[in-house]
Scaffold this active site. Structure first.
Site, mmCIF file in Angstrom:
data_model
loop_
_atom_site.group_PDB
_atom_site.id
_atom_site.type_symbol
_atom_site.label_atom_id
_atom_site.label_comp_id
_atom_site.label_asym_id
_atom_site.label_seq_id
_atom_site.Cartn_x
_atom_site.Cartn_y
_atom_site.Cartn_z
ATOM 1 N N PRO A 74 0.844 -1.207 0.000
ATOM 2 C CG PRO A 74 0.011 -1.033 2.175
ATOM 3 C CD PRO A 74 0.746 -1.964 1.261
ATOM 4 C CG ASP B 247 5.291 -1.523 2.175
ATOM 5 O OD1 ASP B 247 4.104 -1.463 2.536
ATOM 6 O OD2 ASP B 247 5.868 -2.598 1.912
ATOM 7 C CG HIS B 248 0.628 3.410 5.253
ATOM 8 N ND1 HIS B 248 1.171 3.527 6.523
ATOM 9 C CD2 HIS B 248 -0.364 4.351 5.200
ATOM 10 C CE1 HIS B 248 0.551 4.479 7.185
ATOM 11 N NE2 HIS B 248 -0.384 5.000 6.403
ATOM 12 N NE ARG B 249 3.293 -4.446 2.626
ATOM 13 C CZ ARG B 249 3.873 -5.421 1.921
ATOM 14 N NH1 ARG B 249 3.274 -6.610 1.812
ATOM 15 N NH2 ARG B 249 5.027 -5.216 1.319
ATOM 16 C CB VAL C 202 7.123 3.197 6.536
ATOM 17 C CG1 VAL C 202 7.542 4.633 6.865
ATOM 18 C CG2 VAL C 202 8.344 2.324 6.311
#
Length: 531
Positions: free
Chosen positions: A326, A502-504, A506
């Site tokens: 994401p 990478d919002h998973r 960070v």
């Protein structure tokens, strides 16, 4: 001794490669480690070296073909080893088949047909023998392809090319000779009712073929001693040798639609050469129709380009990244007058050493200094293990636009190098990427990437992660823009940045903190001296 050479695995994860060009020809003498082919795999073109000293026996795939890793692409006769042993068995087999053919001609038509069937059964074996290098056969790839189409044993064809090389014309002559020999046996008769005629060819009017292609019986298409067709298409019955019928089936041609070369016992007789010429005439007619259609306004607005090679590799990587991680992009702007002044002071010193100093080394040093303070962005997610891998080394990828597409050369261990060394390595890697001489190793191993879209204009973007990295920094165009300073609007050099994460693994707060640290370094470049 024949040595097969398979397409090697030139990099982790590569499953296939495209033969860009052959650097040798069949019959050439080569030495160990001499480049024999250029192969495009993933994002680079690499030279494939010969594993032995020897002579090129057979080149298997043609230029432009995509082959799987582990497939045999070339065979060699190794120097000092016998190369004729494989011929003895092949010659004996061909002699036996020749004797069988002679006997078939003297026996009943049914036996001749049986012999033909047996010959067809050995066709696959012969093709395998040629392709794997058993038996001394020198033939161009196009000749081998035509041999397979016409059902010709290429090992039995006498070559007229240099050093006995078998040409396409040699194969066609051999096919025609086989048709003539077949006349002594049983000739097949085609009719619309026997289910043996193909319906692939269109109906034609009475008279000779008039499409600009040579007519059957006149190889050159002009005057000569060959007979002219005596009957045109749309017959009820056609005489043809079994080999000719096989050619017609492979070419998708209706024998009853092929203009006959002559009459035999009141029936039209067709040779394989006539079938091939008829098929070629049909192809030319279809091509002419396609070209006419392409001249219409709609055709001029559309160009079809194959989606393969580097372009497809990039597309696959982008899709995997976008649909796996994401993406979130954080935007900000740095005021970099001090950076511009620092570079201007150092640039003459770099020029004296033959190095072109750009802003990229400053950016890369600032990135590494920021990553040390925010290690969450120098990481990747191992989904199978369920672990986040935070890396304590700093290899920075630099996205580079090339004629072949986007490539990302990697500068290793940026934290341990000075500005001039980084600048020299970046300049060299970028040039190698653009002239396609870069190695696969130089495109791998990055822990964080930088993309400078500002080099061609623009301020902000939403870069796609160089998966599986956790972040990528986009740099906009560095130029003077209006800035409010002490209540006044003044012109300042500014550097727009776009940081994708990478919002998973960070969070947005982590991205903002990294961006603030990076901005501090590029606004105050002397701080880099402390790193």
């Amino acid at each position: 001794m024949v040595r097969e050479f398979k397409l090697p695995d030139v990099g982790e994860g590569v499953a296939e490669g495209e033969i860009v060009s052959w650097l040798v020809e069949e019959g050439d003498t080569v030495t160990e480690d001499q480049a024999v082919a250029e192969v495009e795999t993933d994002k680079a073109i690499v030279e494939v070296p010969s594993p032995v000293d020897g002579t090129v026996r057979e080149i298997i795939p043609e230029e432009g073909e995509v082959v799987a890793v582990g497939s045999v692409i070339i065979t060699f006769d190794v120097e000092g080893e016998p190369v004729e042993e494989g011929q003895t068995e092949g010659e004996a087999r061909r002699a036996a088949e020749s004797d069988a053919g002679t006997a078939a001609e003297a026996d009943s038509p049914g036996e001749a047909e049986q012999a033909t069937t047996q010959g067809d059964a050995t066709e696959e074996t012969v093709a395998e023998e040629v392709s794997t290098g058993e038996g001394r056969v020198f033939a161009a790839p196009s000749a081998r392809r035509v041999a397979r189409e016409l059902g010709v044993d290429i090992a039995a064809v006498d070559g007229s090319g240099p050093s006995g090389r078998v040409t396409e014309q040699d194969v066609r002559r051999a096919a025609e000779s086989a048709d003539t020999e077949g006349e002594s046996g049983e000739l097949d008769v085609s009719s619309p009712m026997d289910g043996s005629a193909s319906t692939g060819g269109p109906e034609m009017t009475e008279g000779p073929v008039d499409s600009g292609a040579p007519s059957p019986g006149s190889p050159a298409g002009g005057a000569g001693g060959s007979p002219s067709p005596v009957e045109s298409a749309d017959r009820d019955r056609t005489l043809a040798a079994p080999a000719t019928r096989r050619v017609a089936e492979e070419q998708g041609v209706d024998l009853n639609a092929v203009p006959a070369t002559e009459q035999r016992d009141g029936e039209a007789f067709v040779t394989s050469e006539a079938v091939m010429q008829y098929a070629e005439a049909q192809r030319q007619a279809q091509q002419s129709q396609a070209e006419t259609a392409a001249q219409t306004p709609a055709g001029e607005r559309v160009e079809r380009v194959q989606y393969k090679g580097v372009r497809k590799t990039i597309g696959d990587a982008m899709s995997r990244s976008k649909y796996t991680a994401p993406h979130v992009t954080h935007h900000d702007t740095a005021v970099v007058d001090a950076l511009v002044e620092t570079r201007e002071r150092l640039k003459p010193r770099a020029d004296e050493r033959g190095i072109r100093l750009t802003y990229m080394p400053f950016v890369m040093k600032a990135v590494v200094a920021s990553l040390k303070q925010h290690p969450k962005l120098n990481a990747e997610l191992d989904e199978e293990a369920g672990e986040i891998l935070r890396k304590n080394y700093y290899n920075v990828g630099v996205a580079t636009a090339t004629d072949a597409g986007l490539m990302v050369p990697v500068v290793d261990d940026v934290d341990g190098k000075g500005l001039l060394q980084i600048s020299s390595e970046v300049n060299e890697l970028v040039q190698k990427a653009r002239d396609r001489s870069i190695s696969r190793d130089e495109l791998q191993g990055s822990t964080f990437s930088v993309t400078n879209f500002g080099a061609i204009g623009g301020e902000y973007a939403t870069p796609i992660l160089n998966y599986p990295e956790a972040a990528i920094l986009g740099i906009g165009e560095l130029k003077q823009r209006p800035v409010v300073e002490d209540g006044e609007v003044v012109a300042k050099h500014t550097l727009p940045i776009s940081l994708t994460i990478d919002h998973r693994i960070v969070d947005g707060a982590d991205a903002a903190a990294f961006a603030n640290t990076f901005i501090e370094y590029v606004e105050n470049p002397e701080l880099l001296l402390l790193e």
